[in-house]
Design a protein around this motif. Sequence first.
Motif, short mmCIF file in Angstrom:
data_model
loop_
_atom_site.label_atom_id
_atom_site.label_comp_id
_atom_site.label_asym_id
_atom_site.label_seq_id
_atom_site.Cartn_x
_atom_site.Cartn_y
_atom_site.Cartn_z
N ARG A 212 0.83 -1.22 0.00
CA ARG A 212 0.00 0.00 0.00
C ARG A 212 0.86 1.26 0.00
O ARG A 212 0.56 2.23 -0.69
N LEU A 213 1.92 1.26 0.78
CA LEU A 213 2.82 2.42 0.79
C LEU A 213 3.48 2.61 -0.58
O LEU A 213 3.65 3.74 -1.04
N GLU A 215 2.19 1.99 -3.35
CA GLU A 215 1.17 2.55 -4.25
C GLU A 215 0.85 4.00 -3.94
O GLU A 215 0.03 4.61 -4.63
N ARG A 217 -0.06 5.33 -0.72
CA ARG A 217 -0.80 5.66 0.50
C ARG A 217 0.15 6.15 1.57
O ARG A 217 1.32 5.77 1.60
N ASP A 218 -0.37 6.95 2.50
CA ASP A 218 0.40 7.26 3.69
C ASP A 218 0.18 6.15 4.71
O ASP A 218 -0.67 5.27 4.54
N THR A 221 -3.44 5.66 6.17
CA THR A 221 -4.37 5.04 5.23
C THR A 221 -4.07 3.56 5.08
O THR A 221 -4.98 2.72 5.06
N ALA A 222 -2.78 3.21 4.98
CA ALA A 222 -2.40 1.80 4.83
C ALA A 222 -2.87 0.98 6.03
O ALA A 222 -3.36 -0.15 5.87
N GLU A 225 -6.60 0.43 5.96
CA GLU A 225 -6.94 -0.63 5.01
C GLU A 225 -6.62 -2.00 5.60
O GLU A 225 -7.36 -2.97 5.38
#
Length: 298
Positions: A212-213, A215, A217-218, A221-222, A225
């Motif tokens: 996620r990072l 991609e 995201r901070d 947010t990761a 999720e």
Amino acid sequence: MCGIVGLHLRTPDLYPRLGELLTGMLCEMSDRGSDSAGVAVYGDPRWSPPGRGSVSLLDVGDDRDGVATRVGAELGAEVEVAMIGDTFQLSADAGSETLLAAARAAYPGVLVAGFGADLAVLKGVGDPRTLTASWGLTDAQGWQGVGHTRMATESAVTPSGAHPYAVGPEQCLVHNGSFANHAAIRRELRAAGVHFDSENDTEVGARFVASRLAEGRDVETALKELCATFDGFYTLLVSNRDSFAVVRDAIACKPAVIAETPDWVAMGSEYRALSGLPGVEKAAIWEPEPEVVYAWTR
């Protein structure tokens, strides 16, 4: 049952004491898990010299000079190798991911404990007090440290099963608890091309957060999720070079305590891990709420 500790220093006056303080915190959690232990240290100039790429390797099967020669040949540049216990700590005038690629070319299948600027990751099988002494952790410096003591429940007691899981650049994750649906998420990540080093459920969480990072995201947010995707009971501490974040599952089953002063932020599975920190008697102290991400930035 495992033990988590983390220390984020805000004042440079305390940087020389990072290793001393982190050692005390980690060893206080020894009775929560004595199968294995590990730490991530951010900012020690001996282990991860400023401005140089760094990679931490385990289970290399070679000596220090051999590693320097073979990885240097792949990199096309000089590689320095420091031995920290059983960890080969590599540094070079190259990006950390470039150095990592050279290390993997020289030693296919090598266990990568961590990589990234200003980062050293040390972990192994055994009692935390024995391991921290072998690393000389009390002498470490830096602005941030994360540690874990493990009581194995999900996978074998091996260096690859020890925490921290540092699977993205400058990233680190430690975990107390278990993910019930880790096998299904591992299959999805493998189908997307993600490589795994172990069968440990924590590695699935670390790889998920790293993806996620990557991609964009901070970290907050990761982690939100992750909370929406993973089932189970957990307390997580996630860090990178400049941030430090904590989250618990929806019913906050696993213990955690956070303390904060103007000089530092710290987290431990139990308050006794924090009780030796300077100025703790004046700290704001609380238990993190379920599924609330607490994050600090350097």
